[in-house]
Design a protein around this motif. Structure first.
Motif, short mmCIF file in Angstrom:
data_model
loop_
_atom_site.label_atom_id
_atom_site.label_comp_id
_atom_site.label_asym_id
_atom_site.label_seq_id
_atom_site.Cartn_x
_atom_site.Cartn_y
_atom_site.Cartn_z
N VAL A 199 0.84 -1.20 0.00
CA VAL A 199 0.00 0.00 0.00
C VAL A 199 0.87 1.25 0.00
CG1 VAL A 199 -1.71 1.34 1.27
CG2 VAL A 199 -1.93 -1.15 1.13
N ALA A 200 1.89 1.28 0.85
CA ALA A 200 2.78 2.44 0.92
C ALA A 200 3.49 2.67 -0.41
CB ALA A 200 3.80 2.25 2.04
N LYS A 201 3.94 1.59 -1.05
CA LYS A 201 4.59 1.72 -2.35
C LYS A 201 3.63 2.25 -3.40
CE LYS A 201 8.17 0.32 -3.68
NZ LYS A 201 9.47 0.99 -3.94
N SER A 202 2.37 1.81 -3.32
CA SER A 202 1.37 2.26 -4.29
C SER A 202 1.07 3.75 -4.16
CB SER A 202 0.07 1.46 -4.13
OG SER A 202 -0.67 1.88 -2.99
N LYS A 203 1.39 4.32 -2.98
CA LYS A 203 1.20 5.75 -2.76
C LYS A 203 2.41 6.56 -3.21
CE LYS A 203 -2.77 5.16 -0.57
NZ LYS A 203 -4.06 5.61 -1.14
N GLY A 204 3.45 5.86 -3.67
CA GLY A 204 4.64 6.54 -4.18
C GLY A 204 5.70 6.82 -3.13
N TYR A 205 5.56 6.25 -1.93
CA TYR A 205 6.53 6.50 -0.87
C TYR A 205 7.78 5.64 -1.03
CZ TYR A 205 2.82 8.90 1.73
OH TYR A 205 1.82 9.75 2.13
N ASP A 206 8.93 6.18 -0.62
CA ASP A 206 10.10 5.34 -0.37
C ASP A 206 9.82 4.62 0.95
OD1 ASP A 206 11.58 6.17 -2.60
OD2 ASP A 206 12.42 7.88 -1.51
N VAL A 207 10.14 3.35 1.03
CA VAL A 207 9.81 2.59 2.24
C VAL A 207 11.09 2.13 2.96
CG1 VAL A 207 7.54 1.86 1.48
CG2 VAL A 207 9.51 0.48 0.89
N TYR A 208 11.03 2.22 4.27
CA TYR A 208 12.12 1.78 5.14
C TYR A 208 11.53 0.81 6.16
CZ TYR A 208 14.91 5.57 3.14
OH TYR A 208 15.60 6.39 2.28
N PRO A 209 11.39 -0.45 5.78
CA PRO A 209 10.69 -1.40 6.65
C PRO A 209 11.46 -1.74 7.92
CG PRO A 209 11.68 -2.52 4.78
CD PRO A 209 11.85 -1.07 4.52
N ILE A 210 10.69 -2.00 8.96
CA ILE A 210 11.23 -2.46 10.24
C ILE A 210 10.63 -3.82 10.55
CG2 ILE A 210 11.55 -1.96 12.68
CD1 ILE A 210 10.84 0.91 12.16
N SER A 211 11.48 -4.75 10.93
CA SER A 211 11.02 -6.03 11.47
C SER A 211 11.59 -6.17 12.87
CB SER A 211 11.47 -7.20 10.58
OG SER A 211 10.93 -7.10 9.29
#
Length: 210
Positions: free
Chosen positions: A3-15
């Motif tokens: 969803v975040a990618k579909s909004k055009g954001y750069d993503v920095y995931p945390i696990s």
């Protein structure tokens, strides 16, 4: 993340490696991060096994057979888990200069966890607005986004399918085996969601009981 990618954001995931019984999920998270070509996948270790009190962090507590109609909080609830996770995420967002934190909490088809409710997110957002230099001093609001909050598992599967989410790398089972057990709460809710969506679940199960 889809969803975040579909909004055009750069993503920095945390696990989080919180010494959970199903730590195999971290291998799936790494594959998903690679699939999306992220710049950095942060894995934070926080020992919630030391606190215990949950079937996911205490080997003495058994993971119960799933009940999709359960109304009480099951023993798989990890005390204050999302409170802790979101606190880390807000700190990381401040360091990155990020304006949005995405979390996949869901309050429709779920196991009754109190930290998945919209009331919890609203209260945490209010607190977060006063908790960092970015928000309290610079006035740069960091918004918590919960795109799955009001969706059924069926709708989540349909949304993920539409966005091309790599379900084949995901792991939901509480027991943490190479194959999902198919009988815990998480497995049963997932299987029902895929069945209702008319989409084949691509991961392997010991048994598939919908």
């Amino acid at each position: 993340m889809a969803v975040a990618k579909s909004k055009g954001y750069d993503v920095y995931p945390i696990s989080f490696n919180y010494h959970q019984r199903h730590s195999i999920e971290l291998e799936g998270a790494k594959k998903i991060a690679s699939y999306y070509g992220v710049k950095k996948h942060l894995i934070i270790e926080t020992n919630m096994e030391a606190i215990g009190g949950s079937a996911l962090t205490d080997e003495k507590i058994e993971v119960p057979e799933g009940d999709v109609n359960r109304h009480s909080v099951p023993p798989t609830y990890v005390p204050a888990r999302n409170l802790i996770f979101l606190s880390y995420a807000m700190g990381y967002a401040e360091v990155l200069g990020a304006t949005h934190v995405y979390i996949g909490v869901n309050s429709v088809d779920y196991s009754g966890y109190p930290d998945c409710r919209p009331e919890f997110i609203e209260k945490f957002q209010a607190l977060a607005d006063y908790a960092t230099t970015a928000t309290a001093v610079k006035g740069q609001k960091i918004t918590i986004e919960t795109p799955l909050q009001d969706l059924s598992k069926k709708d989540i599967v349909l949304l993920g399918t539409k966005l091309g989410a790599p379900f084949q790398f995901t792991h939901s089972c509480y027991k943490g085996g190479e194959k999902a057990c198919g009988i815990c709460d998480s497995c049963k809710l997932r299987l029902r969601g895929f069945a209702e969506a008319g989409v084949e679940d691509p991961i392997a199960y010991e048994t598939r009981e919908v």
